[in-house]
Design an enzyme around this catalytic site. Structure first.
Site, PDB file in Angstrom:
ATOM      1  CB  SER A  58      -0.950   0.013   1.210  1.00  0.00           C
ATOM      2  OG  SER A  58      -0.216  -0.150   2.414  1.00  0.00           O
ATOM      3  CG  ASP A 341      -4.157   5.476   6.782  1.00  0.00           C
ATOM      4  OD1 ASP A 341      -2.952   5.272   6.998  1.00  0.00           O
ATOM      5  OD2 ASP A 341      -4.796   4.862   5.893  1.00  0.00           O
ATOM      6  CG  HIS A 344      -1.230   3.705   4.473  1.00  0.00           C
ATOM      7  ND1 HIS A 344      -2.425   3.241   4.960  1.00  0.00           N
ATOM      8  CD2 HIS A 344      -0.634   2.644   3.863  1.00  0.00           C
ATOM      9  CE1 HIS A 344      -2.568   1.955   4.657  1.00  0.00           C
ATOM     10  NE2 HIS A 344      -1.489   1.564   4.003  1.00  0.00           N
TER      11      HIS A 344
END
Length: 378
Positions: A58, A341, A344
Site C-alpha cells: 500500500s 492514517d 500510511h
C-alpha cells in the site's frame, strides 16, 4: 494542533454514482497520457527509453485493489483518501500522491496508473505498477484479498509478453533492460511478532523476485528497505491500550532492522553474482527515524499521530469509515503530518521520501540513487 472535524459515514446511491463517474473519467484521462508511439514496432521505437515497473504494497499502490474482489479494509477508493491532490479517492492509501507518482515525474515519464486499470495493461512502454495494498512478500498476509508478490510477478510476465506483441522482440528487450524495477514490500509480513528465521523467508522471496526479473532481462533495481513499522500510529495506540506510554513496538521494529541487514547483504551478493546487476538501496528506516526525531526540520508538526482516524494517535483503522467505524476524525492540514492514517504516510511525507530516493546522498541511497539508475543506458 488544530481542532479536527468529525465525519459520519453515510454512503448513499447518489454519492456512490458520483464517485464511480469520477473514477471512470480518471481512467479515460489517464489512458490518454500514454503517447501513441507506445505501439510502434522495433525500428520506430526510441532505443534508450527507461520505464518504471513497480512491485509492492500500500505504500506504493496507485489503486490496483480497486479492480479485485476484496474487502473495504483493503481499499482506499472512498473519501477522504485523495483529498489533497486528486480531489477524489483514486485508490491510493494517501491524501494524494504516492512515491511512484513522484518518481515518474522526476524521470519525465507519463503518469503510471494501476496495471489492472481497464485498458492500461496494453500500454506498457513506460512501465506498469503492480503494487497492491496489503500485499506481502509471502502469500499469507491477507491471502485471497490482495495481489501478493508472486501474483505481481505473474502480471509482469504477462506484461512482458504484451510488450513483445506491441513492439516486437527488439523493442520489448530494450524497454525491459533499460527500465527500473522498484520494490517496496514486506511490512505486511511483519504485522505481528515473528521468529527470526521468518525474516530469511521474506527477504528470500524478495531477492528471488529480483532474480526472476533479471532472467527476463531486467538490470536496474530500486529496493526500499523496511521502515520502522513498530512506530506506526496503530502500534503506538496498541502500546497505550496495553498499559504502556504509546511507544514504538520494539519487537516488530527489531524484525525490521534484521530484515534490513539481511536484505542489504543479499543485494551485495546479487551484484557480485549477476553480471550487469545494478541497484539502488533506499534506507527508509534511517530516513523516517530522522524525520521523527527532527520533525520541524522537515516541515512536520506531528509525526506520532495520524491526520485521519480515531482514538489515541488516531491509530484505529477507521479513516473513511473502514473497520466498521461510522465516525472518524480528519485534520485540516495533512501537510503538517507524517502519517495520513494509522499506517500510511501523507503526500507531503511521500514527496520528501521520493526526493531522497531519486537524488539522495550515498549515506541514504546506495550504491546508486534512482536518478543515476535511470541515466544508465544499456
Amino acid at each position: 494542533m488544530k481542532m479536527t472535524k468529525k465525519y459520519r459515514i453515510g454512503l448513499n446511491l447518489a454519492n456512490s454514482c458520483i464517485q464511480l463517474c469520477l473514477i471512470a473519467v480518471f481512467v479515460v484521462l489517464a489512458s490518454l497520457t500514454i503517447p501513441s508511439d507506445c505501439f510502434h514496432h522495433d525500428d520506430q521505437y526510441p532505443k534508450t527509453i527507461a520505464g518504471l515497473f513497480v512491485f509492492g504494497d500500500s505504500l506504493i499502490d496507485p489503486g490496483n485493489n480497486n479492480y479485485i474482489n476484496t474487502s473495504r479494509d483493503a481499499q482506499a477508493n472512498f473519501p477522504p483518501y485523495g483529498v489533497s491532490f486528486f480531489k477524489y479517492p483514486s485508490g491510493r492509501f494517501c491524501d494524494g500522491r504516492v512515491i511512484p507518482d513522484f518518481i515518474a515525474e522526476y524521470a519525465k515519464l507519463p503518469f503510471i496508473p494501476p496495471y489492472l486499470q481497464i485498458g492500461y495493461r496494453y500500454q506498457l512502454a513506460y512501465g506498469a505498477n503492480f503494487a497492491s495494498g496489503g500485499a506481502g512478500a509471502l502469500v499469507e498476509p491477507f491471502s485471497g484479498l490482495v495481489i501478493d508478490l508472486k501474483k505481481q510477478l505473474w502480471y509482469f510476465n504477462q506484461a512482458e509478453k504484451q510488450l513483445r506483441s506491441n513492439l516486437g522482440k527488439g523493442g520489448a528487450e530494450r524497454i525491459v533492460s533499460n527500465s527500473v524495477y522498484l520494490f517496496s514490500i514486506g511490512a505486511n509480513d511483519y504485522s505481528s511478532d515473528k521468529p527470526k528465521d521468518y525474516v530469511a523467508m521474506v527477504v528470500g522471496n524478495i531477492t528471488a523476485a529480483l532474480e526472476e526479473i533479471y532472467k527476463k532481462g531486467g538490470r536496474k533495481f530500486g529496493v526500499v528497505n523496511m521502515p520502522p513499522i513498530g512506530c506506526l500510529p496503530l502500534f503506538r495506540a496498541a502500546d497505550l491500550a496495553a498499559g504502556g506510554t504509546g511507544e514504538c513496538n520494539g519487537q516488530i521494529t527489531a524484525l525490521a532492522k534484521l530484515h534490513n541487514v539481511l536484505l542489504s547483504q543479499k543485494l551485495k551478493h546479487l551484484q557480485k553474482q549477476l553480471k550487469g546487476f545494478r541497484y539502488s538501496y533506499f534506507d527508509i528506516f534511517t530516513t523516517a527515524v530522522e524525520m521523527f526525531d527532527n520533525p520541524s526540520k522537515y516541515g512536520f508538526k506531528e509525526v506520532k499521530g495520524a491526520c485521519c482516524g480515531n482514538g489515541p494517535f488516531r491509530g484505529a483503522r477507521s479513516c473513511g469509515g473502514r473497520g466498521g467505524f461510522k465516525e472518524y476524525e480528519l485534520c485540516d492540514n495533512p501537510q503538517d503530518y507524517f502519517f495520513f492514517d494509522s499506517n500510511h504516510p501523507t503526500q507531503a511525507a511521500n514527496q520528501q521520501l521520493a526526493e531522497l530516493m531519486w537524488a539522495g546522498p550515498s549515506n541514504i541511497t546506495w550504491p546508486h540513487n534512482l536518478k543515476s539508475l535511470f541515466q544508465i543506458s544499456l
